[in-house]
Design a protein around this motif. Structure first.
Motif, short mmCIF file in Angstrom:
data_model
loop_
_atom_site.label_atom_id
_atom_site.label_comp_id
_atom_site.label_asym_id
_atom_site.label_seq_id
_atom_site.Cartn_x
_atom_site.Cartn_y
_atom_site.Cartn_z
N PHE A 159 52.02 51.63 74.58
CA PHE A 159 51.20 51.36 73.40
C PHE A 159 50.19 52.49 73.21
O PHE A 159 49.06 52.41 73.69
CB PHE A 159 50.52 49.99 73.56
N PRO A 160 50.60 53.56 72.54
CA PRO A 160 49.78 54.77 72.45
C PRO A 160 48.43 54.56 71.78
O PRO A 160 47.50 55.33 72.01
CB PRO A 160 50.65 55.75 71.67
N GLU A 161 48.33 53.51 70.95
CA GLU A 161 47.05 53.26 70.27
C GLU A 161 45.93 53.04 71.28
O GLU A 161 44.78 53.44 71.05
CB GLU A 161 47.18 52.03 69.36
N LEU A 162 46.23 52.38 72.39
CA LEU A 162 45.22 52.12 73.41
C LEU A 162 44.67 53.42 73.97
O LEU A 162 43.46 53.60 74.11
CB LEU A 162 45.82 51.27 74.52
N TYR A 163 45.56 54.36 74.26
CA TYR A 163 45.16 55.63 74.87
C TYR A 163 44.43 56.52 73.87
O TYR A 163 43.47 57.21 74.23
CB TYR A 163 46.39 56.33 75.46
N ARG A 164 44.85 56.48 72.61
CA ARG A 164 44.15 57.25 71.59
C ARG A 164 42.72 56.73 71.45
O ARG A 164 41.77 57.50 71.33
CB ARG A 164 44.92 57.15 70.26
N GLY A 165 42.56 55.41 71.49
CA GLY A 165 41.22 54.84 71.41
C GLY A 165 40.35 55.24 72.59
O GLY A 165 39.17 55.57 72.43
N LEU A 166 40.91 55.22 73.79
CA LEU A 166 40.15 55.63 74.97
C LEU A 166 39.77 57.10 74.89
O LEU A 166 38.63 57.49 75.20
CB LEU A 166 40.98 55.37 76.24
N ALA A 167 40.71 57.94 74.47
CA ALA A 167 40.43 59.37 74.36
C ALA A 167 39.35 59.65 73.31
O ALA A 167 38.45 60.45 73.53
CB ALA A 167 41.70 60.14 74.02
N ARG A 168 39.44 58.98 72.17
CA ARG A 168 38.42 59.19 71.13
C ARG A 168 37.05 58.67 71.57
O ARG A 168 36.02 59.12 71.07
CB ARG A 168 38.86 58.50 69.83
N ALA A 169 37.05 57.73 72.52
CA ALA A 169 35.79 57.22 73.06
C ALA A 169 35.26 58.09 74.19
O ALA A 169 34.20 57.79 74.75
CB ALA A 169 35.96 55.79 73.54
N GLY A 170 36.01 59.15 74.54
CA GLY A 170 35.50 60.11 75.51
C GLY A 170 36.29 60.26 76.80
O GLY A 170 35.94 61.08 77.65
N ALA A 171 37.38 59.49 76.98
CA ALA A 171 38.13 59.57 78.22
C ALA A 171 38.76 60.95 78.40
O ALA A 171 39.45 61.45 77.52
CB ALA A 171 39.22 58.50 78.25
N GLU A 172 38.52 61.54 79.56
CA GLU A 172 39.13 62.82 79.93
C GLU A 172 40.29 62.63 80.89
O GLU A 172 41.17 63.47 81.00
CB GLU A 172 38.07 63.71 80.59
N VAL A 173 40.27 61.50 81.61
CA VAL A 173 41.32 61.12 82.54
C VAL A 173 41.77 59.72 82.20
O VAL A 173 40.95 58.83 81.96
CB VAL A 173 40.81 61.17 84.00
N LEU A 174 43.09 59.50 82.15
CA LEU A 174 43.66 58.20 81.83
C LEU A 174 44.46 57.71 83.04
O LEU A 174 45.37 58.40 83.50
CB LEU A 174 44.59 58.31 80.61
N LEU A 175 44.10 56.55 83.56
CA LEU A 175 44.79 55.99 84.72
C LEU A 175 45.85 55.00 84.25
O LEU A 175 45.60 54.16 83.39
CB LEU A 175 43.80 55.28 85.63
N VAL A 176 47.04 55.09 84.87
CA VAL A 176 48.14 54.17 84.55
C VAL A 176 48.79 53.68 85.84
O VAL A 176 49.98 53.92 86.10
CB VAL A 176 49.20 54.83 83.64
N PRO A 177 48.06 53.00 86.73
CA PRO A 177 48.68 52.45 87.92
C PRO A 177 49.77 51.47 87.52
O PRO A 177 49.61 50.71 86.57
CB PRO A 177 47.52 51.76 88.64
N ALA A 178 50.91 51.49 88.26
CA ALA A 178 52.07 50.77 87.76
C ALA A 178 52.96 50.21 88.86
O ALA A 178 52.93 50.65 90.01
CB ALA A 178 52.90 51.70 86.86
N ALA A 179 53.78 49.23 88.44
CA ALA A 179 54.92 48.75 89.21
C ALA A 179 56.10 48.77 88.24
O ALA A 179 56.63 47.73 87.85
CB ALA A 179 54.66 47.36 89.77
#
Length: 291
Positions: A159-179
Motif C-alpha cells: 500500500f504505497p500511500e502509507l509510505y508516501r504519507g510517512l515520507a512527506r511527514a519527514g521519514a528518512e528511513v522506512l521499516l518493513v519487518p515481515a513474515a
C-alpha cells in the motif's frame, strides 16, 4: 533532515511456535548488532511466535510477557533502540498486530498497530488476519539519533500511500519487518521494497523470518531475504535464507537528501488532482474537440 549517520541492525531467523527459543534469538540479535555498533535493531514480524493466526492469537503477548521483558532488558543493557517488528498483542478489549519501539533505556516509547491486515489466499492456504486481530488506524514516526524513522509491518508494503504519507511527514528511513510467505516473497518481496525506497527517496530496512527448510515443519513457510535498500534503489544487504543472521548497515541521511533533490517527487504530489473523478475517453468514438 539529520546529518547524523544511523547504524541499523538487520535481523533474520527461523521463528517457530517456541516463544522462549524465539526470544533467545531476538535477544542474541540485539546484543550482536549492538556489539557491531547499531543504534537501532529491527526484529522481524512474528519473530517471537510463528504459527497459525489462531495459535498466535491464543499466545498473544502483553507488556508483562517474559519475552517482552527480556527484550526491554536487552535494549537497556546494550543502550540500543529496538523495534520489535510485529506480534499478536493483547489489550483489554482487542488483539492487534503491533510493533513496539523500545528505547535505549528499556522503556516503551512507541507502538504501531498494523493498518493493513493480511486477508489473502496463497497456495490454497487462507490467511484471514482480520478474523483474529483488529487493524490499526494511525501511522507512526519515531526519532532515533535525530533521524526520522517510519514504522510499518509486512503486508503494509503493498500500500504505497502509507509510505508516501510517512515520507512527506519527514521519514528518512522506512521499516518493513515481515513474515512474508515464501510464494509471495519469491515473486514480489525485493521489487516491492525497492519500489518503496525509490518512489520516496528513503532507506528501507526489512528484517524477516525464514522457513525452516523442512516441508510441513512451519505453520506457513516464510521467505527470509531480510533486505536493506538505499534511496536510489540499490540493495545494501540481503541475508538470503540463513536460519539465523544479522548485519549492521550504515545509513547516511545525505543520500536521502541527494535522492530527493535529484527527483523532488515529494514536492510534486497532487492529491487534489488524484481525488477527482477520472475523465473517460473511447477509442471507438470519432474525434472530439478539446477545450
Amino acid at each position: 533532515m539529520s546529518d547524523t549517520t544511523l547504524r541499523v541492525g538487520l535481523t533474520q531467523w527461523h521463528a517457530t511456535r517456541d516463544t522462549a527459543a524465539n526470544a533467545e534469538h531476538a535477544v542474541r540479535a540485539v546484543r550482536e548488532c549492538a556489539a557491531g555498533g547499531a543504534d537501532l535493531v529491527v526484529l522481524p514480524e512474528n519473530g517471537l511466535m510463528l504459527g497459525t493466526n489462531a495459535e498466535m492469537r491464543a499466545a498473544a503477548f502483553t507488556l508483562a510477557s517474559p519475552e517482552i521483558e527480556a527484550l526491554r532488558a536487552a535494549a537497556e543493557e546494550t543502550a540500543t533502540v529496538v523495534v520489535l517488528g510485529g506480534m499478536k498483542f493483547r489489550r483489554a478489549d482487542r488483539v492487534t498486530n503491533t510493533a513496539l519501539v523500545i528505547g535505549s533505556d528499556g522503556t516503551i516509547v512507541g507502538a504501531y498497530d498494523k493498518i493493513h491486515l493480511f486477508d489473502a489466499r496463497v497456495d490454497g492456504v487462507s490467511f484471514e488476519a482480520s478474523g483474529v486481530e483488529r487493524a490499526g488506524d494511525r501511522p507512526l514516526l519515531v526519532e532515533v539519533n535525530g533521524v526520522t524513522v517510519g514504522v510499518t509491518i509486512c503486508y503494509d508494503v503493498r500500500f504505497p500511500e502509507l509510505y508516501r504519507g510517512l515520507a512527506r511527514a519527514g521519514a528518512e528511513v522506512l521499516l518493513v519487518p515481515a513474515a512474508f510467505t515464501r510464494t509471495t516473497g519469491t515473486a514480489h518481496w525485493e521489487v516491492l521494497l525497492r519500489a518503496r525506497a525509490i518512489e520516496n527517496g528513503a532507506f528501507v530496512v526489512a528484517s524477516a523470518t525464514v522457513h525452516g527448510g523442512e516441508p510441513g515443519a512451519d505453520a506457513f513457510e516464510t521467505y527470509g531475504h531480510a533486505l536493506a535498500v538505499a534511496p536510489w534503489g540499490e540493495v545494501l544487504a540481503d541475508l538470503g535464507e540463513v536460519a539465523y543472521g544479522c548485519e549492521v548497515v550504515e545509513l547516511d541521511p545525505a543520500r536521502v537528501a541527494k535522492a530527493r533533490t535529484t527527483l523532488p517527487v515529494l514536492h510534486q504530489v497532487r492529491p487534489d488532482a488524484y481525488a477527482r473523478t477520472p475523465a473517460r475517453a473511447s477509442a471507438d468514438r470519432s474525434e472530439e474537440s478539446l477545450s
